[in-house]
Design a protein around this motif. Structure first.
Motif, PDB file in Angstrom:
ATOM      1  N   ARG A  68     -12.200  -7.518 -11.605  1.00  0.00           N
ATOM      2  CA  ARG A  68     -11.669  -6.237 -11.165  1.00  0.00           C
ATOM      3  C   ARG A  68     -12.198  -6.055  -9.751  1.00  0.00           C
ATOM      4  N   ARG A  74      -7.206   1.048  -1.031  1.00  0.00           N
ATOM      5  CA  ARG A  74      -6.273   1.224  -2.132  1.00  0.00           C
ATOM      6  C   ARG A  74      -7.039   1.445  -3.424  1.00  0.00           C
ATOM      7  N   ASN A  75      -6.453   1.068  -4.528  1.00  0.00           N
ATOM      8  CA  ASN A  75      -7.038   1.307  -5.839  1.00  0.00           C
ATOM      9  C   ASN A  75      -7.853   0.132  -6.328  1.00  0.00           C
ATOM     10  N   TYR A  77      -7.898  -3.006  -8.699  1.00  0.00           N
ATOM     11  CA  TYR A  77      -6.918  -3.917  -9.274  1.00  0.00           C
ATOM     12  C   TYR A  77      -7.615  -5.029 -10.029  1.00  0.00           C
ATOM     13  N   GLU A  78      -6.836  -5.656 -10.915  1.00  0.00           N
ATOM     14  CA  GLU A  78      -7.321  -6.873 -11.549  1.00  0.00           C
ATOM     15  C   GLU A  78      -6.820  -8.044 -10.727  1.00  0.00           C
ATOM     16  N   VAL A 102      -4.573 -10.544  -6.156  1.00  0.00           N
ATOM     17  CA  VAL A 102      -4.479  -9.304  -6.923  1.00  0.00           C
ATOM     18  C   VAL A 102      -3.035  -9.101  -7.369  1.00  0.00           C
ATOM     19  N   TYR A 103      -2.884  -8.397  -8.474  1.00  0.00           N
ATOM     20  CA  TYR A 103      -1.552  -8.249  -9.054  1.00  0.00           C
ATOM     21  C   TYR A 103      -0.976  -6.844  -8.915  1.00  0.00           C
ATOM     22  N   GLY A 104      -1.769  -5.892  -8.495  1.00  0.00           N
ATOM     23  CA  GLY A 104      -1.257  -4.555  -8.243  1.00  0.00           C
ATOM     24  C   GLY A 104      -0.893  -3.813  -9.517  1.00  0.00           C
ATOM     25  N   ASN A 105      -0.303  -2.642  -9.312  1.00  0.00           N
ATOM     26  CA  ASN A 105       0.112  -1.836 -10.452  1.00  0.00           C
ATOM     27  C   ASN A 105       1.541  -2.211 -10.866  1.00  0.00           C
ATOM     28  N   GLN A 108       4.120  -2.070  -7.985  1.00  0.00           N
ATOM     29  CA  GLN A 108       3.956  -3.144  -7.003  1.00  0.00           C
ATOM     30  C   GLN A 108       4.386  -4.498  -7.558  1.00  0.00           C
ATOM     31  N   GLN A 109       4.210  -4.699  -8.850  1.00  0.00           N
ATOM     32  CA  GLN A 109       4.586  -5.972  -9.455  1.00  0.00           C
ATOM     33  C   GLN A 109       6.088  -6.217  -9.414  1.00  0.00           C
ATOM     34  N   GLY A 115       1.804 -11.462  -7.289  1.00  0.00           N
ATOM     35  CA  GLY A 115       0.639 -10.868  -6.660  1.00  0.00           C
ATOM     36  C   GLY A 115       0.552 -11.242  -5.194  1.00  0.00           C
TER      37      GLY A 115
END
Length: 129
Positions: A68, A74-75, A77-78, A102-105, A108-109, A115
């Motif tokens: 993580r 930004r936020n 992310y995993e 990162v893969y985003g929310n 975003q995916q 990612g």
């Protein structure tokens, strides 16, 4: 960087029209390497890092590990560790830096299903899953 830093720097010489043509041919990565990278990203990472954090003698995370991560501005992310750099982050270069896919929310995916890579993420901004 390319093997020819001198050649890249020489693209900045000559008359203005010729220079503009040469500059347009350079990639963003080449320009960042000539300028020393994006200071804004490094500054934001430094602001977000744990100022008392010190990496050990070996990196805490390894390539392929799921984590993580707090991504600059930004936020949370995993992601997955793509590469591990040297101790060039934090105060007085005390933290290892990482490249992380990162893969985003969910939103975003839709636009980045595979990612994207975030560079120079400080170790203090990464947490195990």
């Amino acid at each position: 960087m390319t093997d020819n830093k001198k050649e890249l720097i020489e693209t900045l010489t000559g008359d203005i029209e010729e220079r503009m043509k040469k500059l347009e041919a350079l990639s963003d990565a080449d320009l960042e390497e000539i300028s020393g990278g994006s200071w804004a990203d490094d500054w934001a990472q430094w602001l977000m890092c744990d100022k008392s954090y010190r990496s050990g003698d070996t990196p805490k995370y390894s390539v392929g590990q799921k984590v993580r991560v707090y991504v600059t501005g930004r936020n949370v992310y995993e992601g997955v560790i793509v590469s591990v750099g040297g101790k060039t982050g934090g105060i007085n270069d005390t933290e290892f830096v990482y490249s992380i896919r990162v893969y985003g929310n969910q939103f975003q995916q839709q636009f980045h299903p595979e990612g994207w890579i975030e560079e120079r993420i400080y170790e203090s901004n990464i947490y195990p899953l």
